[in-house]
Design a protein around this motif. Structure first.
Motif, mmCIF file in Angstrom:
data_model
loop_
_atom_site.group_PDB
_atom_site.id
_atom_site.type_symbol
_atom_site.label_atom_id
_atom_site.label_comp_id
_atom_site.label_asym_id
_atom_site.label_seq_id
_atom_site.Cartn_x
_atom_site.Cartn_y
_atom_site.Cartn_z
ATOM 1 N N THR A 3 133.944 43.848 64.051
ATOM 2 C CA THR A 3 134.865 44.459 63.098
ATOM 3 C C THR A 3 135.405 45.793 63.595
ATOM 4 O O THR A 3 136.354 46.329 63.023
ATOM 5 C CB THR A 3 134.189 44.664 61.721
ATOM 6 N N HIS A 4 134.812 46.310 64.675
ATOM 7 C CA HIS A 4 135.312 47.548 65.272
ATOM 8 C C HIS A 4 136.042 47.287 66.594
ATOM 9 O O HIS A 4 136.195 48.198 67.418
ATOM 10 C CB HIS A 4 134.173 48.546 65.470
ATOM 11 N N GLY A 5 136.479 46.059 66.795
ATOM 12 C CA GLY A 5 137.371 45.752 67.898
ATOM 13 C C GLY A 5 136.714 45.409 69.215
ATOM 14 O O GLY A 5 137.411 45.268 70.230
ATOM 15 N N LEU A 6 135.395 45.246 69.255
ATOM 16 C CA LEU A 6 134.717 44.922 70.507
ATOM 17 C C LEU A 6 134.574 43.413 70.664
ATOM 18 O O LEU A 6 134.416 42.678 69.681
ATOM 19 C CB LEU A 6 133.328 45.568 70.568
ATOM 20 N N GLU A 7 134.619 42.963 71.905
ATOM 21 C CA GLU A 7 134.369 41.556 72.208
ATOM 22 C C GLU A 7 132.869 41.330 72.260
ATOM 23 O O GLU A 7 132.141 42.040 72.961
ATOM 24 C CB GLU A 7 135.011 41.172 73.540
ATOM 25 N N VAL A 8 132.392 40.326 71.518
ATOM 26 C CA VAL A 8 130.958 40.101 71.367
ATOM 27 C C VAL A 8 130.598 38.691 71.814
ATOM 28 O O VAL A 8 131.268 37.719 71.471
ATOM 29 C CB VAL A 8 130.525 40.279 69.897
ATOM 30 N N THR A 9 129.507 38.596 72.590
ATOM 31 C CA THR A 9 128.919 37.303 72.935
ATOM 32 C C THR A 9 127.506 37.279 72.365
ATOM 33 O O THR A 9 126.669 38.101 72.745
ATOM 34 C CB THR A 9 128.868 37.087 74.453
ATOM 35 N N MET A 10 127.263 36.361 71.432
ATOM 36 C CA MET A 10 125.950 36.261 70.788
ATOM 37 C C MET A 10 125.187 35.077 71.362
ATOM 38 O O MET A 10 125.686 33.948 71.385
ATOM 39 C CB MET A 10 126.114 36.123 69.271
ATOM 40 N N ILE A 11 123.978 35.349 71.833
ATOM 41 C CA ILE A 11 123.163 34.348 72.527
ATOM 42 C C ILE A 11 121.913 34.039 71.705
ATOM 43 O O ILE A 11 121.291 34.948 71.145
ATOM 44 C CB ILE A 11 122.721 34.875 73.913
ATOM 45 N N ASP A 12 121.553 32.756 71.650
ATOM 46 C CA ASP A 12 120.253 32.380 71.086
ATOM 47 C C ASP A 12 119.820 31.051 71.690
ATOM 48 O O ASP A 12 120.546 30.471 72.502
ATOM 49 C CB ASP A 12 120.292 32.314 69.555
ATOM 50 N N LYS A 25 136.245 40.288 49.304
ATOM 51 C CA LYS A 25 136.253 40.260 47.838
ATOM 52 C C LYS A 25 136.176 41.663 47.249
ATOM 53 O O LYS A 25 136.749 41.946 46.200
ATOM 54 C CB LYS A 25 135.089 39.408 47.331
ATOM 55 N N LYS A 26 135.466 42.545 47.949
ATOM 56 C CA LYS A 26 135.340 43.929 47.474
ATOM 57 C C LYS A 26 136.558 44.777 47.831
ATOM 58 O O LYS A 26 136.682 45.918 47.382
ATOM 59 C CB LYS A 26 134.086 44.574 48.082
ATOM 60 N N GLY A 27 137.444 44.221 48.668
ATOM 61 C CA GLY A 27 138.639 44.958 49.057
ATOM 62 C C GLY A 27 138.438 45.924 50.203
ATOM 63 O O GLY A 27 139.318 46.748 50.490
ATOM 64 N N THR A 28 137.291 45.848 50.892
ATOM 65 C CA THR A 28 137.032 46.754 52.015
ATOM 66 C C THR A 28 137.443 46.141 53.354
ATOM 67 O O THR A 28 137.363 46.807 54.390
ATOM 68 C CB THR A 28 135.539 47.127 52.072
ATOM 69 N N LEU A 29 137.891 44.884 53.326
ATOM 70 C CA LEU A 29 138.327 44.191 54.540
ATOM 71 C C LEU A 29 139.428 43.220 54.147
ATOM 72 O O LEU A 29 139.358 42.589 53.089
ATOM 73 C CB LEU A 29 137.144 43.444 55.168
ATOM 74 N N SER A 30 140.452 43.100 54.997
ATOM 75 C CA SER A 30 141.532 42.153 54.707
ATOM 76 C C SER A 30 141.191 40.779 55.284
ATOM 77 O O SER A 30 140.328 40.644 56.152
ATOM 78 C CB SER A 30 142.846 42.646 55.305
ATOM 79 N N GLU A 31 141.887 39.769 54.805
ATOM 80 C CA GLU A 31 141.698 38.411 55.327
ATOM 81 C C GLU A 31 142.018 38.364 56.823
ATOM 82 O O GLU A 31 141.341 37.689 57.600
ATOM 83 C CB GLU A 31 142.593 37.425 54.570
#
Length: 287
Positions: A24-33, A55-61
């Motif tokens: 959400t802060h613009g970084l490219e993320v690779t999640m491994i498991d 839903k809370k209005g703190t993030l747009s679609e």
């Protein structure tokens, strides 16, 4: 060195929280498991979390969609090779973390910073597994990661100032508040917090008060947002026990002796919210 791409090893509650914040802060993320089902649960958790923000209005679609596009998932460590930072966020188990960090060190470039999200283990000791210990550091995020602003940045004896400064800048970039902490068991927050939680189990086992009243007492008497027993359930009783055992073994001081009731609950498999039962009982989430 500015950090623009990050690998997160572990799609559990800490790993997916870190991945969400970074994306959400613009970084490219690779999640491994270890398998696809664990990764799917991690992605579902992130999606539901971001949907709540919408839903809370703190993030747009659109922000939600863009954040999800920045998260790639894989079971292959090879995907970590060219990233700026690789952060291990596995369970608080020394042997598991050691294996992960050893495998990562053999793959990534010498410029990649390697960090561990440990709450109690020695950064100096873990750094010895690294072929370039100057680029190894601790980053202790707090649960839930999207809501908690603190990050403890822990330098081992070998950590370079450049690594430290890069990680501090990265933490600020994702709107976290970093504090620099010496390498010592429990660092700052958990060194104070976990003995308090452990003492709550002693108080409970002695029948001084009910679990509900213990938590109400600490909430209203000490202005804590959550009682110590409910917090233990949120952290995970197995994690609380593992941390207290680390303190007990490290300091050789009886004041860090894990409460027998805590051991008993863990032995029964009552680990807190993640098993729907700990000190308190919780409703299982619908699949």
């Amino acid at each position: 060195m500015p950090i623009k791409s990050i690998g997160v090893i572990g799609a559990g509650i800490m790993g997916n929280g870190i991945a969400q914040v970074c994306a959400t802060h613009g970084l490219e993320v690779t999640m491994i498991d270890i398998n696809d089902s664990v990764l799917e649960r991690g992605i579902d958790t992130i999606t539901h979390s971001l949907e709540r923000m919408v839903k809370k209005g703190t993030l747009s679609e659109d922000d939600l969609a863009q954040a999800m596009k920045r998260i790639a998932v894989s079971t292959e460590y090879q995907k970590l090779v060219n990233l700026d930072l690789v952060l291990e966020a596995a369970t608080e188990n020394q042997s598991l973390k050691e294996k992960i960090l050893h495998d990562v060190d053999e793959l990534v470039s010498k410029e990649t910073i390697i960090a561990t999200n440990t709450s109690s283990l020695s950064i100096t000791k873990l750094a010895t597994l690294n072929s370039n210990p100057e680029r190894f550091i601790g980053m202790h995020f707090f649960n839930p990661v999207p809501l908690m602003s603190l990050v403890e940045v822990i330098c081992g004896l070998q950590t370079s100032p450049m690594t430290r400064d890069s990680v501090i800048a990265f933490a600020r970039e994702i709107d976290k508040h970093p504090i620099t902490v010496k390498n010592a068991p429990g660092f700052v927050v958990n060194r104070i917090l976990l003995p308090m939680i452990n003492e709550a189990f002693f108080v409970l086992s002695e029948g001084v008060a009910s679990p509900e009243d213990i938590d109400v007492g600490m909430k209203l008497g000490c202005n804590q947002p959550i009682g110590p027993l409910a917090l233990a359930d949120l952290i995970g009783l197995d994690t609380c026990l593992a941390i207290m055992e680390t303190y007990f073994n490290s300091f050789n001081d009886s004041k860090y002796r894990p409460a027998p009731l805590l051991r008993e609950l863990v032995a029964a498999g009552y680990l807190g919210r993640k098993t729907s039962r700990g000190v308190f009982k919780y409703q299982r989430k619908a699949p």
